[in-house]
Design a protein around this motif. Structure first.
Motif, PDB file in Angstrom:
ATOM      1  N   PRO A 154     -18.397 -35.727   6.262  1.00 10.71           N
ATOM      2  CA  PRO A 154     -19.231 -35.336   7.410  1.00 10.71           C
ATOM      3  C   PRO A 154     -18.555 -35.709   8.730  1.00 10.71           C
ATOM      4  O   PRO A 154     -17.776 -36.666   8.793  1.00 10.71           O
ATOM      5  N   PRO A 155     -18.819 -34.955   9.777  1.00 12.95           N
ATOM      6  CA  PRO A 155     -18.217 -35.259  11.079  1.00 12.95           C
ATOM      7  C   PRO A 155     -18.736 -36.581  11.642  1.00 12.95           C
ATOM      8  O   PRO A 155     -19.897 -36.934  11.460  1.00 12.95           O
ATOM      9  N   THR A 156     -17.834 -37.285  12.334  1.00 13.76           N
ATOM     10  CA  THR A 156     -18.215 -38.570  12.921  1.00 13.76           C
ATOM     11  C   THR A 156     -18.155 -38.562  14.446  1.00 13.76           C
ATOM     12  O   THR A 156     -18.445 -39.575  15.073  1.00 13.76           O
ATOM     13  N   SER A 157     -17.764 -37.436  15.027  1.00 15.60           N
ATOM     14  CA  SER A 157     -17.664 -37.342  16.479  1.00 15.60           C
ATOM     15  C   SER A 157     -17.976 -35.919  16.911  1.00 15.60           C
ATOM     16  O   SER A 157     -18.048 -35.004  16.082  1.00 15.60           O
TER      17      SER A 157
ATOM     18  N   ALA B 141     -17.360 -32.427  14.796  1.00 14.28           N
ATOM     19  CA  ALA B 141     -18.446 -31.467  14.587  1.00 14.28           C
ATOM     20  C   ALA B 141     -18.082 -30.091  15.130  1.00 14.28           C
ATOM     21  O   ALA B 141     -18.383 -29.065  14.507  1.00 14.28           O
ATOM     22  N   PHE B 142     -17.412 -30.043  16.288  1.00  8.78           N
ATOM     23  CA  PHE B 142     -17.002 -28.743  16.828  1.00  8.78           C
ATOM     24  C   PHE B 142     -15.935 -28.115  15.941  1.00  8.78           C
ATOM     25  O   PHE B 142     -15.951 -26.905  15.706  1.00  8.78           O
ATOM     26  N   GLU B 143     -15.026 -28.924  15.418  1.00  7.44           N
ATOM     27  CA  GLU B 143     -14.033 -28.395  14.467  1.00  7.44           C
ATOM     28  C   GLU B 143     -14.742 -27.814  13.247  1.00  7.44           C
ATOM     29  O   GLU B 143     -14.365 -26.746  12.757  1.00  7.44           O
ATOM     30  N   ALA B 144     -15.762 -28.504  12.754  1.00 11.31           N
ATOM     31  CA  ALA B 144     -16.521 -27.989  11.608  1.00 11.31           C
ATOM     32  C   ALA B 144     -17.139 -26.633  11.943  1.00 11.31           C
ATOM     33  O   ALA B 144     -17.045 -25.685  11.145  1.00 11.31           O
ATOM     34  N   ALA B 145     -17.755 -26.527  13.107  1.00  8.82           N
ATOM     35  CA  ALA B 145     -18.388 -25.268  13.512  1.00  8.82           C
ATOM     36  C   ALA B 145     -17.351 -24.152  13.627  1.00  8.82           C
ATOM     37  O   ALA B 145     -17.574 -23.029  13.153  1.00  8.82           O
ATOM     38  N   MET B 146     -16.197 -24.445  14.240  1.00 11.12           N
ATOM     39  CA  MET B 146     -15.150 -23.427  14.390  1.00 11.12           C
ATOM     40  C   MET B 146     -14.591 -23.010  13.026  1.00 11.12           C
ATOM     41  O   MET B 146     -14.342 -21.830  12.790  1.00 11.12           O
TER      42      MET B 146
ATOM     43  N   ILE C 242     -23.607 -21.635  13.068  1.00  9.86           N
ATOM     44  CA  ILE C 242     -24.741 -21.704  13.998  1.00  9.86           C
ATOM     45  C   ILE C 242     -25.582 -22.934  13.704  1.00  9.86           C
ATOM     46  O   ILE C 242     -26.023 -23.640  14.623  1.00  9.86           O
ATOM     47  N   ASN C 243     -25.795 -23.217  12.439  1.00 12.70           N
ATOM     48  CA  ASN C 243     -26.565 -24.395  12.046  1.00 12.70           C
ATOM     49  C   ASN C 243     -25.931 -25.674  12.589  1.00 12.70           C
ATOM     50  O   ASN C 243     -26.627 -26.546  13.124  1.00 12.70           O
ATOM     51  N   VAL C 244     -24.623 -25.804  12.463  1.00 18.32           N
ATOM     52  CA  VAL C 244     -23.932 -26.977  13.006  1.00 18.32           C
ATOM     53  C   VAL C 244     -24.158 -27.055  14.514  1.00 18.32           C
ATOM     54  O   VAL C 244     -24.515 -28.108  15.049  1.00 18.32           O
ATOM     55  N   CYS C 245     -23.960 -25.937  15.188  1.00 23.40           N
ATOM     56  CA  CYS C 245     -24.120 -25.921  16.652  1.00 23.40           C
ATOM     57  C   CYS C 245     -25.515 -26.340  17.088  1.00 23.40           C
ATOM     58  O   CYS C 245     -25.678 -27.010  18.113  1.00 23.40           O
ATOM     59  N   GLN C 246     -26.508 -25.962  16.308  1.00 23.52           N
ATOM     60  CA  GLN C 246     -27.890 -26.195  16.720  1.00 23.52           C
ATOM     61  C   GLN C 246     -28.502 -27.482  16.179  1.00 23.52           C
ATOM     62  O   GLN C 246     -29.543 -27.907  16.673  1.00 23.52           O
ATOM     63  N   THR C 247     -27.882 -28.113  15.197  1.00 22.62           N
ATOM     64  CA  THR C 247     -28.514 -29.297  14.600  1.00 22.62           C
ATOM     65  C   THR C 247     -27.781 -30.608  14.835  1.00 22.62           C
ATOM     66  O   THR C 247     -28.377 -31.671  14.677  1.00 22.62           O
ATOM     67  N   VAL C 248     -26.514 -30.533  15.187  1.00 18.50           N
ATOM     68  CA  VAL C 248     -25.775 -31.771  15.462  1.00 18.50           C
ATOM     69  C   VAL C 248     -26.342 -32.420  16.719  1.00 18.50           C
ATOM     70  O   VAL C 248     -26.691 -31.735  17.680  1.00 18.50           O
TER      71      VAL C 248
END
Length: 184
Positions: A29-32, A36-41, A53-59
């Motif tokens: 899981p992302p820690t920063s 998290a943005f790398e995960a979304a991209m 979209i879920n990552v962008c809206q829930t992180v």
């Protein structure tokens, strides 16, 4: 700054190895905000738009640049188009603290608009802030390469493509650009 695990994920994404990148995302899981943005991209480029979209809206984004760029990616991914996403992306980049992948997404949006004003804005950002981009920032260099091609500057595009190829020989966009440039 990306964690070690997410540096590996980014390398996999840049090389188009989405299956391996996806597996790594599931394991760590992302820690920063950067992670998290790398995960979304990664999810977006792999075609898993709903998860991106879920990552962008829930992180729970910590920094303003991250909230802005995630909002821009979510708007774009939901079909809002570059013109709807651009104001948030611009805010993220203007802050000065946005990482290279956020700057790359901003340049992507400007290029997607394909208007003289947008290309002028891209050229100004590159001239002002992006003169010494290391080869390890292939996503940003790829967008700069595409903009150079669009502006009719094959020498700059060639330099960016070669920099990408020095670390990422499987990067198809830079290979294609080198073919186009060498045909001229």
């Amino acid at each position: 700054m990306l964690s070690e695990a997410y540096l590996v994920i980014r390398r996999l994404r840049i090389n188009g190895q989405f299956k391996d990148a996806y597996a790594s995302l599931s394991a760590v899981p992302p820690t920063s905000d950067d992670d998290a943005f790398e995960a979304a991209m990664c999810l977006y480029q792999a075609g898993d738009i709903a998860s991106a979209i879920n990552v962008c809206q829930t992180v729970r984004w910590r920094d303003q640049w991250a909230r802005d760029i995630a909002g821009a990616l979510a708007r774009f991914a939901q079909g809002g188009g570059a013109n709807k996403a651009l104001p948030l992306a611009r805010q993220a980049v203007v802050s000065g603290s946005a990482p290279p992948d956020a700057q790359a997404f901003y340049l992507f949006l400007l290029r997607a608009l394909d208007t003289p004003g947008a290309m002028d804005e891209a050229r100004a950002l590159i001239a002002k802030r992006l003169q010494q981009v290391p080869a390890s920032e292939a996503g940003l260099l790829a967008e700069m390469m595409e903009i150079a091609i669009g502006l009719g500057d094959p020498d700059t595009a060639y330099r960016h493509a070669c920099a990408i190829q020095s670390l990422y020989p499987r990067h198809l966009g830079s290979l294609y650009a080198l073919c186009l440039i060498n045909e001229r």
